[in-house]
Design a protein around this motif. Structure first.
Motif: not given
Length: 586
Positions: A415-441
């Protein structure tokens, strides 16, 4: 002259130097010093005597070992040790025996000699050999300056307090004991990182369960460990206690009294200015108490610098409170909240998800500028922005990637391709979050999100701020709800009238005094969900009338005073009256 890197007055340096030169054997040296100055075992053995001889053979020694972090080293200023001894003396206490478990360079020992006249023995325990020596030099210096002798026998052990055996002191049961001092302020984790030997045995001394022992609760303050060690040993003896500790230490001890029931009474928290005294930004106090009398579950708080009516803190009707007198007048407000307090959004990706907007263009913490769809973008408030009573805007924005926890995020791509592209371009920063609450989410997951987040009207408070302030949050200029960060707590409402009523109830003067009486200023997060869930809105409603509510709103924000009708007030009270064990609103 320098000895162990510490300056000694010329005459004291040569006096001790001469004593060393004249007495070639350490036993003879000890006997002479004890006869003249009442210092027992100035050196423990021949090895220490050789160290002393070597040091005094130098004209300008710079060998002093100084690791202030490892020893939790905040040497107590003489003015403060004098104040503390004066305070103890004014309690009518004349000790026979004084023990300083972490005696440092001897400031408390010197003040004790000045203020207490009938001391038979002073025992100091100090892990740092140079400090132990220097405190003995200073005792000699005091006696030489005053040109008088003291009957008090003084023994300073160069030992680790954590394995010191107090039974070796052989103090008679008829003696009045005073334990005083300033134990290290560092934590066990800090010392472990330095590979320090100045640590207690690895025991779960507060009996935390598995998860608490793994997380922060296992990281304890060394002074708290020493304080509890002293209490456990001396609680059944005729003893008095006075330690400089961080505020958290004495609060923890009083909080745990319901479980531990230590025989401590007349407990006092005497606040000091640690910035002034030690040049550190720490909330600290003198903890004073008496042993072997009774079990107290509260303390009196005052200041060492001025007189004033003490505040009572501790347990009252099975509730732990910061001001017993004020709490007793509003204790009926303390119950179970009829609403569910929520925390704001947690995302741990500030540089990507917290945005500003200039001339219609968004920018992020990476100094990037971009265009995205508006649908998932909401105005956003941090706790530091909750200063006004009514808020309907913010200069910050955030992207809300989910409507509820664990919701899939693929719909953003559809539904929101521009937003998705923006988020996807920074996917490494999301994946590097240290908290375990994001694991397998799902990718780009956030927390603290649910139906309650999208409620149009909210009343909110900043958890980290000390001053009590409730803000009413209303939709922005586009009629979109405003989001909050995870340092905030809030209640969400569908209708403005109910939000205004709850808002005015929490701005009632009696309630503000109540909330102040159950919170503590010297902790990082003053307002927590646990605290807020104690607010009984029904009990508050019973002490207010419709006219009271109208008057509060009129005083705070006059333009909303006509919105609340008497019917809406009655409907609100009826809804929380019916709540009982069931929560009725977000």
């Amino acid at each position: 002259m320098n000895v162990f890197g510490i300056q000694l007055e010329f005459n004291i340096f040569y006096l001790i130097k001469k004593l060393i030169e004249v007495n070639k054997d350490y036993l003879n040296f000890n006997n002479v010093v004890e006869k003249k100055y009442n210092i027992i075992d100035f050196v423990e053995n021949e090895f220490e005597f050789e160290i002393l001889k070597t040091e005094f053979s130098k004209e300008n020694s710079l060998t002093f070992f100084d690791n202030k972090i490892e020893y939790g080293d905040f040497q107590t200023p003489n003015d403060l040790t004098d104040r503390i001894c004066t305070y103890i003396k004014n309690q009518g206490i004349e000790p026979d025996v004084i023990i300083e478990p972490t005696s440092g360079i001897g400031n408390f020992i010197l003040s004790s000699l000045k203020y207490f006249k009938n001391i038979e023995y002073i025992y100091g325990i100090e892990i740092n050999r140079e400090y132990a020596f220097f405190s003995k030099f200073r005792i000699i210096e005091l006696i030489e300056k005053e040109k008088k002798s003291y009957a008090t026998k003084i023994k300073i052990y160069n030992a680790n307090i954590f394995d010191f055996n107090f039974d070796n002191l052989k103090i008679g049961s008829d003696k009045n004991i005073l334990i005083l001092g300033n134990p290290p302020w560092v934590t066990n984790t800090t010392l472990s990182s330095l590979n320090s030997d100045n640590l207690p045995p690895k025991t779960n001394f507060k009996n935390h369960n598995g998860i608490d022992a793994i997380t922060g609760k296992g990281n304890f303050d060394i002074s708290e460990y020493i304080t509890l060690m002293i209490i456990k040993y001396f609680q059944n003896k005729r003893a008095y206690f006075s330690f400089i500790v961080k505020n958290s230490v004495i609060k923890n001890i009083i909080f745990d009294q319901q479980k531990n029931k230590y025989k401590i009474s007349s407990i006092k928290k005497i606040n000091i200015d640690a910035q002034k005294e030690f040049n550190v930004s720490v909330n600290a106090c003198v903890m004073y108490c008496e042993f072997n009398i009774d079990v107290d579950y509260k303390l009196e708080e005052s200041s060492i610098y001025m007189n004033g009516k003490p505040i009572q803190i501790g347990w009252y009707n099975n509730k732990f409170v910061s001001n017993i007198d004020i709490y007793s007048k509003g204790q009926n407000y303390d119950g179970r909240c009829q609403f569910e307090w929520r925390s704001g959004i947690k995302h741990d990706c500030v540089k990507v998800l917290e945005l500003k907007k200039i001339n219609g263009i968004y920018s992020n913490g990476l100094s990037e500028q971009f265009e995205i769809e508006e649908d998932l973008v909401y105005r956003y408030l941090k706790g530091s922005q909750l200063k006004k009573k009514i808020i309907n805007s913010s200069n910050l924005f955030t992207i809300i990637t989910q409507a509820k926890i664990n919701e899939g995020t693929d719909i953003i791509f559809e539904k929101f391709p521009k937003t998705y592209k923006y988020l996807y371009n920074h996917q490494n920063l999301f994946e590097n979050r240290k908290s375990s609450i994001y694991k397998n989410k799902p990718k780009f997951s956030i927390f603290g999100i649910g139906d309650y987040s999208f409620k149009p009207y909210k009343i909110a408070i900043a958890g980290l701020y000390k001053e009590f302030n409730i803000s009413l949050i209303i939709p922005d200029e586009n009629n979109k709800p405003i989001m909050l960060d995870d340092t905030c707590y809030f209640l969400g409402f569908d209708i403005l009238e109910f939000a205004l009523i709850a808002f005015s109830m929490m701005n009632n003067e009696k309630f503000i005094k109540f909330i102040d009486s159950i919170t503590f200023n010297d902790i990082k997060r003053k307002y927590t969900k646990d605290i807020l869930m104690r607010i009984d809105f029904f009990e508050i409603s019973q002490s207010l009338t419709y006219n009271d509510i109208k008057n509060i709103i009129e005083l705070i924000t006059p333009k909303y005073s006509d919105i609340i009708s008497e019917k809406s007030w009655i409907d609100f009270v009826n809804s929380i009256k019916k709540a009982d064990s069931k929560l009725v609103l977000y």
